[in-house]
Design an enzyme around this catalytic site. Structure first.
Site, PDB file in Angstrom:
ATOM      1  N   LYS A   1      -1.751  -7.677  -0.640  1.00 33.68           N
ATOM      2  CA  LYS A   1      -2.820  -8.679  -0.461  1.00 33.68           C
ATOM      3  C   LYS A   1      -2.500 -10.059  -1.061  1.00 33.68           C
ATOM      4  CE  LYS A   1      -6.466  -5.226  -0.226  1.00 33.68           C
ATOM      5  NZ  LYS A   1      -7.461  -4.483  -1.018  1.00 33.68           N
TER       6      LYS A   1
ATOM      7  N   TYR B   1      -3.234  -5.742   8.970  1.00 36.26           N
ATOM      8  CA  TYR B   1      -3.536  -5.520   7.547  1.00 36.26           C
ATOM      9  C   TYR B   1      -3.031  -4.123   7.127  1.00 36.26           C
ATOM     10  CZ  TYR B   1      -6.212  -3.843   3.594  1.00 36.26           C
ATOM     11  OH  TYR B   1      -6.554  -3.246   2.416  1.00 36.26           O
TER      12      TYR B   1
ATOM     13  N   SER C   1      -2.304  -2.301  -1.621  1.00 37.16           N
ATOM     14  CA  SER C   1      -3.004  -3.559  -1.903  1.00 37.16           C
ATOM     15  C   SER C   1      -2.149  -4.631  -2.580  1.00 37.16           C
ATOM     16  CB  SER C   1      -4.211  -3.287  -2.805  1.00 37.16           C
ATOM     17  OG  SER C   1      -5.313  -3.015  -2.001  1.00 37.16           O
TER      18      SER C   1
HETATM   19  N1  GLU Z   1      -4.778   0.553   2.472  1.00 36.58           N
HETATM   20  C1  GLU Z   1      -5.811   0.604   1.488  1.00 36.58           C
HETATM   21  C2  GLU Z   1      -7.137   0.270   2.134  1.00 36.58           C
HETATM   22  O1  GLU Z   1      -7.259  -0.743   2.762  1.00 36.58           O
HETATM   23  C3  GLU Z   1      -5.464  -0.307   0.356  1.00 36.58           C
HETATM   24  C4  GLU Z   1      -6.336  -0.102  -0.835  1.00 36.58           C
HETATM   25  C5  GLU Z   1      -5.663  -0.367  -2.165  1.00 36.58           C
HETATM   26  O2  GLU Z   1      -4.451  -0.264  -2.310  1.00 36.58           O
HETATM   27  O3  GLU Z   1      -6.405  -0.649  -3.116  1.00 36.58           O
HETATM   28  O4  GLU Z   1      -8.062   1.039   2.076  1.00 36.58           O
END
Ligand code: GLU
Length: 318
Positions: free
Chosen positions: A66, A185, A63
């Protein structure tokens, strides 16, 4: 050894015995990860790097991708286009919560999965992943790649993310076809980094978007300001409040065990250790950030600051 390196070595020693928490288990690659490594890296805005522990082992960005994707979307599509599909409100929710505004279908912010998939979709789909990897690499100061196995596992097990992408699409908040947006993503989450990379990424954000080592202006300063504001409110999911009280810095965690914390104008901190707390953030990582922030007096609301000598001066009219 210089003072900061000695300090980080002491923090590493203090936090190492902490073995609470569990590694992420939703995909095999993370479930089978060695839970024990622990790295700390700190990069200053004048380009000094200090590390302790396992700072050169690779792990997936998850994440932490993001906010970086959000920054690229803001730079390439502009604030108005991005704001039309992703809001900037603190959600205080778990990362994978199906959270879309009732009337408009806009995700609350770009740091929960729905918002991250929406901001990914805004980037042109042709060559999107190479564009993202190039950008992440500029922030880290070296070339990065995504792990194909992790990306595949993320997509295969990513039913909830796919469902959110379809929902976003139904609200007209996805600029691409849902499967492709989710695939990219997932690949972005699978980008491999070291703790040292995290420190440079965080230091670039601390330095108004200019990488302190390479000197490259990677992000527009106004985009950095937006990014750090959103990270302050929402970077730590449903733990954002306690994080802000205890650490007091814009931060972002990932379920690979990495955390970045940004002290604007001063330094970037990267920490990695795979055991996670119930909110999905590294237990040792949060503890380390708390100690470093306290000892170096980094809390952005810190009561330690001396009053400025000449008080608050109004800008001179032109
Ligand atoms: N790849 C994970 C998801 O989308 C990332 C979640 C995270 O790092 O908080 O579920």
């Amino acid at each position: 050894m210089d003072d900061l390196s000695r300090f980080l070595a002491d923090v590493h020693k203090e936090v190492l015995p902490e073995t609470d928490g569990q590694v992420a288990s939703y995909i095999p690659s993370l479930a089978q990860a060695d839970p024990d490594p622990f790295g700390i890296a700190l990069a200053t805005v004048d380009g000094q790097l200090h590390t302790a522990g396992d700072s050169e082992i690779s792990f997936s960005l998850q994440s932490i991708s993001k906010p970086l994707t959000y920054a690229l979307a803001l730079m390439e599509s502009g604030f108005e286009a991005v704001d039309a599909v992703v809001d900037v409100e603190p959600s205080g929710e778990a990362y994978n919560r199906i959270s879309l505004e009732n009337e408009t279908g806009r995700p609350a912010n770009a740091l929960i999965n729905a918002g991250a998939i929406a901001s990914t979709s805004l980037l042109p789909s042709g060559g999107r992943m190479s564009r993202l990897l190039h950008f992440y690499g500029q922030l880290a100061g070296r070339r990065l790649h995504a792990d194909a196995q992790i990306a595949m596992e993320e997509l295969e097990g990513g039913h909830r993310n796919l469902a959110m992408a379809h929902l976003l699409h139904s609200f007209g908040k996805l600029a691409d076809e849902p499967v492709q947006a989710t695939r990219d993503y997932c690949a972005a989450c699978a980008t491999m980094v070291t703790t040292t990379d995290l420190a440079w990424i965080a230091a670039t954000l601390a330095n108004s978007g200019c990488h302190p080592g390479t000197g490259e202006q990677v992000i527009d300063p106004l985009v950095v300001q937006r990014l750090l504001s959103v990270m302050t409110m929402s970077g730590m999911y449903d733990e954002a409040g306690w994080w802000m009280v205890r650490v007091g810095l814009p931060g972002k965690s990932g379920v690979g065990g990495g955390i970045i914390a940004v002290a604007p104008g001063k330094l970037g901190l990267g920490v990695w250790s795979p055991r996670l707390n119930e909110h999905g953030s590294s237990v040792r990582g949060v503890r380390t950030c708390e100690i470093v922030s306290r000892e170096l007096e980094l809390h952005v609301m810190g009561s330690h600051r001396p009053p400025s000598e000449d008080g608050l001066s109004a800008p001179t009219a032109s």
